[in-house]
Scaffold this motif. Structure first.
Motif, PDB file in Angstrom:
ATOM      1  N   PHE A  59      -0.082 -15.330 -10.936  1.00 51.26           N
ATOM      2  CA  PHE A  59      -0.594 -16.430 -10.112  1.00 51.26           C
ATOM      3  C   PHE A  59       0.475 -16.816  -9.108  1.00 51.26           C
ATOM      4  O   PHE A  59       1.563 -17.254  -9.496  1.00 51.26           O
ATOM      5  CB  PHE A  59      -0.924 -17.610 -11.035  1.00 51.26           C
ATOM      6  N   LEU A  60       0.200 -16.638  -7.814  1.00 51.65           N
ATOM      7  CA  LEU A  60       1.157 -16.956  -6.758  1.00 51.65           C
ATOM      8  C   LEU A  60       0.684 -18.202  -6.013  1.00 51.65           C
ATOM      9  O   LEU A  60      -0.284 -18.150  -5.249  1.00 51.65           O
ATOM     10  CB  LEU A  60       1.292 -15.774  -5.788  1.00 51.65           C
ATOM     11  N   GLY A  61       1.370 -19.317  -6.241  1.00 48.86           N
ATOM     12  CA  GLY A  61       0.987 -20.583  -5.629  1.00 48.86           C
ATOM     13  C   GLY A  61       1.206 -20.591  -4.126  1.00 48.86           C
ATOM     14  O   GLY A  61       1.907 -19.741  -3.567  1.00 48.86           O
ATOM     15  N   ALA A  62       0.621 -21.579  -3.470  1.00 45.45           N
ATOM     16  CA  ALA A  62       0.689 -21.686  -2.008  1.00 45.45           C
ATOM     17  C   ALA A  62       2.136 -21.711  -1.525  1.00 45.45           C
ATOM     18  O   ALA A  62       2.963 -22.442  -2.060  1.00 45.45           O
ATOM     19  CB  ALA A  62      -0.032 -22.950  -1.556  1.00 45.45           C
ATOM     20  N   GLY A  63       2.423 -20.885  -0.536  1.00 42.16           N
ATOM     21  CA  GLY A  63       3.750 -20.864   0.061  1.00 42.16           C
ATOM     22  C   GLY A  63       4.790 -20.095  -0.708  1.00 42.16           C
ATOM     23  O   GLY A  63       5.972 -20.074  -0.309  1.00 42.16           O
ATOM     24  N   ALA A  64       4.417 -19.422  -1.792  1.00 41.04           N
ATOM     25  CA  ALA A  64       5.387 -18.666  -2.590  1.00 41.04           C
ATOM     26  C   ALA A  64       5.905 -17.464  -1.802  1.00 41.04           C
ATOM     27  O   ALA A  64       5.160 -16.812  -1.067  1.00 41.04           O
ATOM     28  CB  ALA A  64       4.756 -18.204  -3.899  1.00 41.04           C
ATOM     29  N   LYS A  65       7.196 -17.178  -1.982  1.00 43.59           N
ATOM     30  CA  LYS A  65       7.827 -16.015  -1.335  1.00 43.59           C
ATOM     31  C   LYS A  65       8.436 -15.151  -2.436  1.00 43.59           C
ATOM     32  O   LYS A  65       9.295 -15.605  -3.195  1.00 43.59           O
ATOM     33  CB  LYS A  65       8.916 -16.460  -0.356  1.00 43.59           C
ATOM     34  N   ILE A  66       8.007 -13.884  -2.506  1.00 40.76           N
ATOM     35  CA  ILE A  66       8.499 -12.933  -3.508  1.00 40.76           C
ATOM     36  C   ILE A  66       9.206 -11.829  -2.726  1.00 40.76           C
ATOM     37  O   ILE A  66       8.556 -11.027  -2.055  1.00 40.76           O
ATOM     38  CB  ILE A  66       7.347 -12.332  -4.340  1.00 40.76           C
ATOM     39  N   VAL A  79       3.478 -17.212 -13.603  1.00 38.64           N
ATOM     40  CA  VAL A  79       3.059 -18.189 -12.602  1.00 38.64           C
ATOM     41  C   VAL A  79       4.237 -18.475 -11.690  1.00 38.64           C
ATOM     42  O   VAL A  79       5.325 -18.824 -12.168  1.00 38.64           O
ATOM     43  CB  VAL A  79       2.581 -19.506 -13.265  1.00 38.64           C
ATOM     44  N   VAL A  80       4.030 -18.320 -10.394  1.00 36.49           N
ATOM     45  CA  VAL A  80       5.040 -18.674  -9.398  1.00 36.49           C
ATOM     46  C   VAL A  80       4.555 -19.944  -8.706  1.00 36.49           C
ATOM     47  O   VAL A  80       3.505 -19.943  -8.059  1.00 36.49           O
ATOM     48  CB  VAL A  80       5.259 -17.542  -8.376  1.00 36.49           C
ATOM     49  N   GLY A  81       5.305 -21.012  -8.848  1.00 36.14           N
ATOM     50  CA  GLY A  81       4.898 -22.298  -8.303  1.00 36.14           C
ATOM     51  C   GLY A  81       4.853 -22.324  -6.782  1.00 36.14           C
ATOM     52  O   GLY A  81       5.468 -21.489  -6.105  1.00 36.14           O
ATOM     53  N   ALA A  82       4.159 -23.301  -6.249  1.00 35.37           N
ATOM     54  CA  ALA A  82       4.021 -23.454  -4.806  1.00 35.37           C
ATOM     55  C   ALA A  82       5.382 -23.595  -4.135  1.00 35.37           C
ATOM     56  O   ALA A  82       6.277 -24.279  -4.651  1.00 35.37           O
ATOM     57  CB  ALA A  82       3.154 -24.673  -4.494  1.00 35.37           C
ATOM     58  N   ASN A  83       5.529 -22.899  -3.001  1.00 35.44           N
ATOM     59  CA  ASN A  83       6.735 -22.956  -2.163  1.00 35.44           C
ATOM     60  C   ASN A  83       8.004 -22.459  -2.868  1.00 35.44           C
ATOM     61  O   ASN A  83       9.113 -22.787  -2.449  1.00 35.44           O
ATOM     62  CB  ASN A  83       6.963 -24.380  -1.641  1.00 35.44           C
ATOM     63  N   SER A  84       7.853 -21.687  -3.915  1.00 35.51           N
ATOM     64  CA  SER A  84       9.014 -21.139  -4.615  1.00 35.51           C
ATOM     65  C   SER A  84       9.512 -19.874  -3.925  1.00 35.51           C
ATOM     66  O   SER A  84       8.742 -19.130  -3.320  1.00 35.51           O
ATOM     67  CB  SER A  84       8.657 -20.821  -6.071  1.00 35.51           C
ATOM     68  N   LEU A  85      10.808 -19.620  -4.057  1.00 38.89           N
ATOM     69  CA  LEU A  85      11.434 -18.421  -3.510  1.00 38.89           C
ATOM     70  C   LEU A  85      11.959 -17.591  -4.672  1.00 38.89           C
ATOM     71  O   LEU A  85      12.905 -17.991  -5.352  1.00 38.89           O
ATOM     72  CB  LEU A  85      12.579 -18.788  -2.561  1.00 38.89           C
ATOM     73  N   VAL A  86      11.338 -16.430  -4.900  1.00 38.31           N
ATOM     74  CA  VAL A  86      11.702 -15.572  -6.024  1.00 38.31           C
ATOM     75  C   VAL A  86      12.435 -14.339  -5.489  1.00 38.31           C
ATOM     76  O   VAL A  86      11.874 -13.568  -4.709  1.00 38.31           O
ATOM     77  CB  VAL A  86      10.458 -15.131  -6.820  1.00 38.31           C
ATOM     78  N   MET A  87      13.690 -14.142  -5.944  1.00 39.75           N
ATOM     79  CA  MET A  87      14.480 -13.004  -5.496  1.00 39.75           C
ATOM     80  C   MET A  87      15.098 -12.252  -6.680  1.00 39.75           C
ATOM     81  O   MET A  87      15.956 -11.389  -6.488  1.00 39.75           O
ATOM     82  CB  MET A  87      15.568 -13.471  -4.531  1.00 39.75           C
ATOM     83  N   ASN A  88      14.675 -12.597  -7.890  1.00 40.11           N
ATOM     84  CA  ASN A  88      15.143 -11.925  -9.096  1.00 40.11           C
ATOM     85  C   ASN A  88      13.954 -11.608  -9.992  1.00 40.11           C
ATOM     86  O   ASN A  88      12.888 -12.218  -9.874  1.00 40.11           O
ATOM     87  CB  ASN A  88      16.140 -12.807  -9.861  1.00 40.11           C
ATOM     88  N   ASP A  89      14.153 -10.658 -10.902  1.00 41.14           N
ATOM     89  CA  ASP A  89      13.091 -10.295 -11.834  1.00 41.14           C
ATOM     90  C   ASP A  89      12.611 -11.520 -12.602  1.00 41.14           C
ATOM     91  O   ASP A  89      13.393 -12.416 -12.927  1.00 41.14           O
ATOM     92  CB  ASP A  89      13.593  -9.261 -12.840  1.00 41.14           C
TER      93      ASP A  89
END
Length: 199
Positions: free
Chosen positions: A138-145, A156-166
């Motif tokens: 689940f990729l919330g609004a504004g998420a960056k992977i 679940v990736v929260g809204a506006n989160s920046l994910v750069m690690n596993d």
């Protein structure tokens, strides 16, 4: 991929969207309006383009690719959604809202939920490799992977989160940069139970 398999994947996408977002909605919204939503149109165009990559007859393939390019142009320019036909996705792709969505030619498992302004992309210096996405994500609004990373299953990736690690299986991550706030995320699978038993 056969044409029958293409239709089955589209059906899985529509069934997932109905169950997740329209379960208690009116019959009109569930059976008519769902096909008119920009997110649904974008998914159908992507699935069509992915199927045309497997067509063997050269002349037919070129004709179908032309139709796909026209459809993709409408989706990109009109809806702000970019999904290349080389993206390898399992069954169940649901785009609830539209605009600002970018998905590269990467791989994803079954049941991917994408909201507006989601970007999945690579980082310079990592060989151009984009993230890999697991099942039930689940990729919330504004998420960056971003980057050569792996997003596990039931994440679940929260809204506006920046994910750069596993991200390991069963986690919820939020923030910039994203951090794990739960390692027992089960509600996605629980809500999906019973969906697509006939797929």
């Amino acid at each position: 991929m056969t044409f029958k398999e293409f239709l089955a994947l589209v059906k899985s996408d529509i069934d997932l969207k109905k169950h997740w977002f329209l379960k208690n909605d009116t019959p009109f919204n569930k059976n008519v309006r769902v096909w008119l939503e920009p997110g649904t149109i974008a998914v159908v165009v992507y699935r069509f383009g992915h199927w045309t990559n497997h067509v063997k007859v050269p002349i037919l393939k070129q004709l179908l690719r032309l139709i796909y390019i026209l459809g993709k142009s409408v989706v990109v320019l009109g809806f702000g959604i970019y999904i290349p036909s080389r993206f390898k996705m399992g069954k169940g792709l649901a785009i609830h809202n539209f605009s600002g969505i970018f998905i590269p030619p990467t791989t994803a498992g079954d049941n991917l939920f994408v909201f507006q302004n989601v970007t999945i992309g690579h980082l310079r210096g990592q060989g151009g490799r984009p993230p890999k996405i697991g099942n039930n994500v689940f990729l919330g609004a504004g998420a960056k992977i971003l980057g050569d990373i792996t997003i596990g299953n039931n994440v679940v990736v929260g809204a506006n989160s920046l994910v750069m690690n596993d991200v390991p299986d069963g986690c919820t991550v939020v923030g910039v940069p994203a951090r794990v706030v739960s390692k027992e995320t089960t509600w996605i699978q629980e809500k999906l139970d019973g969906v697509g038993d006939h797929w």
